[in-house]
Every structure is written in structure tokens, then in C-alpha cells.
Write a protein that holds these residues in place. Structure first.
Motif, PDB file in Angstrom:
ATOM      1  N   LYS A   1       0.844  -1.188   0.000  1.00 46.82           N
ATOM      2  CA  LYS A   1       0.000   0.000   0.000  1.00 46.82           C
ATOM      3  C   LYS A   1       0.884   1.243   0.000  1.00 46.82           C
ATOM      4  CE  LYS A   1      -3.615   2.313   2.557  1.00 46.82           C
ATOM      5  NZ  LYS A   1      -4.409   2.374   3.759  1.00 46.82           N
ATOM      6  N   ARG A   2       0.596   2.148  -0.910  1.00 47.62           N
ATOM      7  CA  ARG A   2       1.387   3.378  -0.991  1.00 47.62           C
ATOM      8  C   ARG A   2       0.901   4.374   0.052  1.00 47.62           C
ATOM      9  NH1 ARG A   2       1.907   4.192  -7.471  1.00 47.62           N
ATOM     10  NH2 ARG A   2       3.075   2.297  -7.816  1.00 47.62           N
ATOM     11  N   THR A   3       1.856   5.021   0.683  1.00 49.67           N
ATOM     12  CA  THR A   3       1.539   5.991   1.723  1.00 49.67           C
ATOM     13  C   THR A   3       1.968   7.373   1.260  1.00 49.67           C
ATOM     14  OG1 THR A   3       1.946   4.303   3.380  1.00 49.67           O
ATOM     15  CG2 THR A   3       1.868   6.551   4.144  1.00 49.67           C
ATOM     16  N   TRP A   4       1.103   8.357   1.478  1.00 48.58           N
ATOM     17  CA  TRP A   4       1.378   9.732   1.097  1.00 48.58           C
ATOM     18  C   TRP A   4       1.105  10.652   2.268  1.00 48.58           C
ATOM     19  CZ3 TRP A   4       3.197  11.095  -3.709  1.00 48.58           C
ATOM     20  CH2 TRP A   4       3.173  10.097  -4.671  1.00 48.58           C
ATOM     21  N   ARG A   5       1.786  11.753   2.322  1.00 44.92           N
ATOM     22  CA  ARG A   5       1.533  12.817   3.277  1.00 44.92           C
ATOM     23  C   ARG A   5       1.380  14.105   2.470  1.00 44.92           C
ATOM     24  NH1 ARG A   5       0.381   9.356   6.388  1.00 44.92           N
ATOM     25  NH2 ARG A   5       1.720   8.551   8.015  1.00 44.92           N
ATOM     26  N   LYS A   6       0.698  15.064   3.056  1.00 45.54           N
ATOM     27  CA  LYS A   6       0.543  16.362   2.406  1.00 45.54           C
ATOM     28  C   LYS A   6       1.299  17.402   3.207  1.00 45.54           C
ATOM     29  CE  LYS A   6      -3.867  16.308   0.024  1.00 45.54           C
ATOM     30  NZ  LYS A   6      -5.210  16.916   0.011  1.00 45.54           N
ATOM     31  N   LEU A   7       2.069  18.207   2.513  1.00 50.40           N
ATOM     32  CA  LEU A   7       2.785  19.319   3.124  1.00 50.40           C
ATOM     33  C   LEU A   7       2.066  20.598   2.720  1.00 50.40           C
ATOM     34  CD1 LEU A   7       5.185  20.437   4.712  1.00 50.40           C
ATOM     35  CD2 LEU A   7       6.455  20.498   2.562  1.00 50.40           C
ATOM     36  N   HIS A   8       1.490  21.281   3.702  1.00 52.60           N
ATOM     37  CA  HIS A   8       0.776  22.538   3.481  1.00 52.60           C
ATOM     38  C   HIS A   8       1.712  23.672   3.881  1.00 52.60           C
ATOM     39  CE1 HIS A   8      -3.067  20.313   3.195  1.00 52.60           C
ATOM     40  NE2 HIS A   8      -2.500  19.544   4.109  1.00 52.60           N
ATOM     41  N   LEU A   9       1.868  24.659   3.009  1.00 51.08           N
ATOM     42  CA  LEU A   9       2.784  25.771   3.269  1.00 51.08           C
ATOM     43  C   LEU A   9       2.059  27.102   3.134  1.00 51.08           C
ATOM     44  CD1 LEU A   9       5.853  24.631   1.141  1.00 51.08           C
ATOM     45  CD2 LEU A   9       5.611  24.509   3.613  1.00 51.08           C
ATOM     46  N   ALA A  10       2.388  28.034   3.997  1.00 45.88           N
ATOM     47  CA  ALA A  10       1.955  29.423   3.882  1.00 45.88           C
ATOM     48  C   ALA A  10       3.202  30.233   3.540  1.00 45.88           C
ATOM     49  CB  ALA A  10       1.342  29.911   5.186  1.00 45.88           C
ATOM     50  N   VAL A  11       3.171  30.912   2.392  1.00 46.84           N
ATOM     51  CA  VAL A  11       4.351  31.585   1.862  1.00 46.84           C
ATOM     52  C   VAL A  11       4.046  33.063   1.626  1.00 46.84           C
ATOM     53  CG1 VAL A  11       5.989  31.616  -0.067  1.00 46.84           C
ATOM     54  CG2 VAL A  11       5.063  29.453   0.725  1.00 46.84           C
ATOM     55  N   ASP A  12       5.004  33.911   1.943  1.00 46.75           N
ATOM     56  CA  ASP A  12       4.924  35.326   1.606  1.00 46.75           C
ATOM     57  C   ASP A  12       5.333  35.455   0.140  1.00 46.75           C
ATOM     58  OD1 ASP A  12       5.164  38.039   1.246  1.00 46.75           O
ATOM     59  OD2 ASP A  12       6.501  38.375   2.945  1.00 46.75           O
ATOM     60  N   PRO A  13       4.412  35.841  -0.766  1.00 43.80           N
ATOM     61  CA  PRO A  13       4.743  35.843  -2.197  1.00 43.80           C
ATOM     62  C   PRO A  13       5.775  36.891  -2.596  1.00 43.80           C
ATOM     63  CG  PRO A  13       2.552  36.761  -1.850  1.00 43.80           C
ATOM     64  CD  PRO A  13       3.034  36.250  -0.526  1.00 43.80           C
ATOM     65  N   SER A  14       5.911  37.949  -1.835  1.00 37.62           N
ATOM     66  CA  SER A  14       6.871  38.987  -2.211  1.00 37.62           C
ATOM     67  C   SER A  14       8.314  38.586  -1.907  1.00 37.62           C
ATOM     68  CB  SER A  14       6.538  40.309  -1.521  1.00 37.62           C
ATOM     69  OG  SER A  14       6.609  40.152  -0.124  1.00 37.62           O
ATOM     70  N   THR A  15       8.519  37.811  -0.839  1.00 37.10           N
ATOM     71  CA  THR A  15       9.883  37.429  -0.460  1.00 37.10           C
ATOM     72  C   THR A  15      10.169  35.946  -0.680  1.00 37.10           C
ATOM     73  OG1 THR A  15       9.261  36.954   1.824  1.00 37.10           O
ATOM     74  CG2 THR A  15       9.965  39.205   1.324  1.00 37.10           C
ATOM     75  N   GLY A  16       9.114  35.124  -0.822  1.00 37.68           N
ATOM     76  CA  GLY A  16       9.304  33.688  -0.948  1.00 37.68           C
ATOM     77  C   GLY A  16       9.551  33.005   0.383  1.00 37.68           C
ATOM     78  N   GLU A  17       9.397  33.736   1.473  1.00 39.91           N
ATOM     79  CA  GLU A  17       9.637  33.202   2.809  1.00 39.91           C
ATOM     80  C   GLU A  17       8.504  32.269   3.220  1.00 39.91           C
ATOM     81  OE1 GLU A  17       9.769  34.918   7.368  1.00 39.91           O
ATOM     82  OE2 GLU A  17       9.663  36.285   5.682  1.00 39.91           O
ATOM     83  N   ILE A  18       8.860  31.108   3.769  1.00 42.66           N
ATOM     84  CA  ILE A  18       7.870  30.178   4.299  1.00 42.66           C
ATOM     85  C   ILE A  18       7.507  30.647   5.702  1.00 42.66           C
ATOM     86  CG2 ILE A  18       7.405  27.815   5.015  1.00 42.66           C
ATOM     87  CD1 ILE A  18       9.408  26.912   2.863  1.00 42.66           C
ATOM     88  N   LEU A  19       6.231  31.004   5.891  1.00 38.10           N
ATOM     89  CA  LEU A  19       5.784  31.553   7.164  1.00 38.10           C
ATOM     90  C   LEU A  19       5.237  30.484   8.101  1.00 38.10           C
ATOM     91  CD1 LEU A  19       3.953  34.656   5.711  1.00 38.10           C
ATOM     92  CD2 LEU A  19       6.232  34.578   6.728  1.00 38.10           C
ATOM     93  N   ALA A  20       4.650  29.425   7.542  1.00 37.37           N
ATOM     94  CA  ALA A  20       4.079  28.362   8.364  1.00 37.37           C
ATOM     95  C   ALA A  20       4.021  27.086   7.539  1.00 37.37           C
ATOM     96  CB  ALA A  20       2.686  28.739   8.842  1.00 37.37           C
ATOM     97  N   SER A  21       4.031  25.939   8.228  1.00 33.28           N
ATOM     98  CA  SER A  21       3.940  24.655   7.541  1.00 33.28           C
ATOM     99  C   SER A  21       3.153  23.682   8.398  1.00 33.28           C
ATOM    100  CB  SER A  21       5.337  24.096   7.256  1.00 33.28           C
ATOM    101  OG  SER A  21       5.991  23.813   8.465  1.00 33.28           O
ATOM    102  N   GLU A  22       2.536  22.735   7.729  1.00 32.51           N
ATOM    103  CA  GLU A  22       1.747  21.706   8.414  1.00 32.51           C
ATOM    104  C   GLU A  22       1.859  20.432   7.590  1.00 32.51           C
ATOM    105  OE1 GLU A  22      -0.368  20.648  11.672  1.00 32.51           O
ATOM    106  OE2 GLU A  22       0.036  22.754  11.257  1.00 32.51           O
TER     107      GLU A  22
END
Length: 134
Positions: free
Chosen positions: A92-113
Motif C-alpha cells: 500500500k502506498r503511503t502519502w503525506r501532504k505538506l501545506h505551506l503558507a508563503v509570503d509571495p513577495s519574499t518567498g519566505e515560508i511563514l508556516a507549515s503543516e
């Protein structure tokens, strides 16, 4: 460059320096890049003097930030992958989802889940926005 990258990964995923060191080793191996990765002690000693740390503090204090939220699927390798290679059985294949909140002007990752593949993207908006400082 490796120390700044490690610092960003540590901030994005909220992990200790040892785990950040291991993540960087894994990434360089997967990418086939022959870059030396500093140990966790070097990360710890050199990160406070980075211009990156002051830039992040200044960006957080400057006021409202536009945020873009997106998700991507990540395949998890485990015992099932080994079994397929060794015996040819289909696991059985296992997957996870990476959710990211990014500031579009700087490309900075602000939060992740990181969630299971059953979680919907819309259900993660509030947890991502709660991680970002006001």
C-alpha cells in the motif's frame, strides 16, 4: 549558504538543529549535490549572527503580510518499498501532504503543516494562519 538553508528549514519545520542537520544530509543525497553540511553545533553557533535572522524579525514587525497557501503530496518510503524490491509484492502506498503558507513577495515560508492524505486543503487554512505571528 548551507547554514542559511539549514536555518530556514529549521524555522519552516520547527525542528531542533540535529534533525535539521539530518534533513540537509538527506536533501543533498537525494539531489546528488556534493555540498558539505555543517554539524548541529556549527549551526547553533553561527545562526544568531546571520543577516537572515534580523531580516525575519524586521519582516515580522513591519505589519501585514500577504500569504499564499498551497499543498503538495509527499511519498513516504517504508517497509513496503523494500518488500516490493525484494519480493515483488505490491504494498500500500503511503502519502503525506505538506501545506505551506508563503509570503509571495519574499518567498519566505511563514508556516507549515504536515498531514495525512485524507486531510483536505481547506481544513488547514486556520492552523497555518494560527502559526503566523500577528
Amino acid at each position: 549558504m548551507a547554514i542559511e538553508t539549514g536555518h530556514l528549514l529549521r524555522l519552516a519545520f520547527g525542528r531542533p538543529w540535529r534533525q535539521t542537520e539530518g534533513l540537509l544530509h538527506s536533501l543533498t543525497t537525494l539531489l546528488g549535490v556534493g555540498v558539505g553540511v555543517p554539524d548541529h553545533t556549527t549551526f547553533s553557533r553561527r545562526s544568531p549572527g546571520l543577516a537572515l535572522a534580523t531580516a525575519l524579525a524586521r519582516a515580522q514587525a513591519s505589519g501585514p503580510v500577504h500569504v499564499v497557501i498551497d499543498a503538495t503530496g509527499l511519498k513516504v518510503y517504508g517497509a513496503g518499498e523494500w518488500r516490493v524490491e525484494k519480493h515483488g509484492a505490491r504494498g500500500k502506498r503511503t502519502w503525506r501532504k505538506l501545506h505551506l503558507a508563503v509570503d509571495p513577495s519574499t518567498g519566505e515560508i511563514l508556516a507549515s503543516e504536515l498531514t495525512s492524505n485524507e486531510e483536505g486543503d481547506a481544513s488547514q487554512v486556520d492552523p497555518l494562519l494560527d502559526q503566523k505571528p500577528p
